[in-house]
Design an enzyme around this catalytic site. Structure first.
Site: not given
Length: 333
Positions: A168, A170, A181, A290
């Site tokens: 989801d 930031y 990202f 991740h």
């Protein structure tokens, strides 16, 4: 860039059987307008008596110029979509409304055609009502409404070459920009993005970019898709299981069904669960841990995702080139 640091173009010389890629950093960043690049070519308007059509004039543009024109067009299209959303929001405010219906904020035609009626389905109607309540509430949500569909607006369906799946947005002020990202220039890079660039540096020896804005990836075919597209201020996963997951699943499934040769980068368990939506006989899936600070040492560092990309370069050349472009451009900033 330090003199001892190699550029990506220097590290990866294209194989002889592939068409050479532009190596000059000046050709990687569009500096001229489209009109300046499009020089008129002489044509024979009269033709000849035996010709049905006048002959095609030879192109006066170099491959680098054509590439820059293509980039300029993609950037202009992304900005157009952003402008449409902003104008809708401003118009609503002028009419005394404090929100715009969520389904009206998806304006990119290629996605509306690829996902016909998706935001009219029952689950999506519930999602729309939820997001509208959140927008009107006292707690800020991110990204701002005009950027909620920024991933789809920046990467039209017909341009998707690769997909990077995040979780989801930031949840800090000013961070989320609707691209997984990515953060705007001037915002400190979060640990996940720092680790992505560190792995690139370890893998291929390139310099770490000076900022974390990944728009240049997006406009050239990398869909930076979070599985949930909104979040409350400082409340990670606060909009999970509200309806976003079926919508983004539909995006991934549609890409799988209607395209071929797309590369999916699935980092972390949440992203890897999406592999069930992807036809691996048509597409390529790269899996790794991740890149967050909590899990990067458990398999993201050392995954060598650029090396793996090169192994399938015959399918992946557009994304490999834009990786060159982003890192070369940022390292010179």
């Amino acid at each position: 860039m330090a003199s001892s640091s190699k550029t990506l173009v220097e590290i990866f010389q294209p194989a002889k059987r592939l068409k050479s890629l532009p190596a000059s950093p000046e050709t990687l960043t569009p500096k001229s307008s489209i009109s300046a690049l499009c020089k008129p070519s002489p044509t024979d308007a009269a033709g000849t008596a035996g010709d049905l059509l006048p002959p095609e004039p030879p192109s006066t543009l170099t491959p680098d110029q054509k590439k820059r024109i293509e980039i300029n067009k993609a950037v202009a299209r992304s900005k157009r979509n952003l402008r449409f959303c902003t104008e809708k929001i401003e118009r609503a405010k002028a009419e005394g409304m404090d929100y715009v219906k969520l389904e009206e904020l998806l304006v990119e035609e290629t996605w509306l055609e690829a996902l016909p009626g998706e935001l009219q389905k029952p689950y999506a109607k519930n999602l729309c009502r939820f997001v509208e309540r959140e927008v009107r509430g006292s707690v800020p949500i991110y990204p701002p409404p005009y950027l909620i569909f920024n991933a789809l607006h920046s990467t039209p369906f017909d341009r998707v070459n690769a997909v990077i799946i995040g979780q989801d947005p930031y949840h800090g002020p000013g961070q989320a920009m609707g691209l997984a990202f990515s953060v705007p220039e001037g915002i400190k890079m979060p640990s996940s993005l720092v680790n992505i660039f560190k792995e690139l540096q370890k893998d291929v020896g390139c310099s770490v970019p000076s900022h974390g804005n990944l728009e240049r990836w997006a406009v050239q075919g990398v869909l930076l898709l979070n599985t949930v597209l909104t979040v409350r201020n400082h409340q990670a996963n606060s909009h999970a299981k509200k309806g976003w997951e079926p919508f983004t699943d539909a995006v991934i499934r549609t890409i799988s069904q209607k395209k071929s040769g797309v590369v999916f980068l699935l980092w972390g368990n949440s992203a890897q669960e999406k592999s069930r939506l992807i036809d691996e006989s048509k597409h390529h899936i790269l899996r790794a841990a991740h890149p967050s600070g909590l899990s990067a040492n458990r398999g993201f560092f050392g995954c060598r995702f650029v090396f793996l990309i090169i192994k399938i370069v015959i399918y992946f050349l557009p994304f490999l080139y834009l990786l060159f472009q982003l890192l070369e451009y940022n390292s010179m900033a």
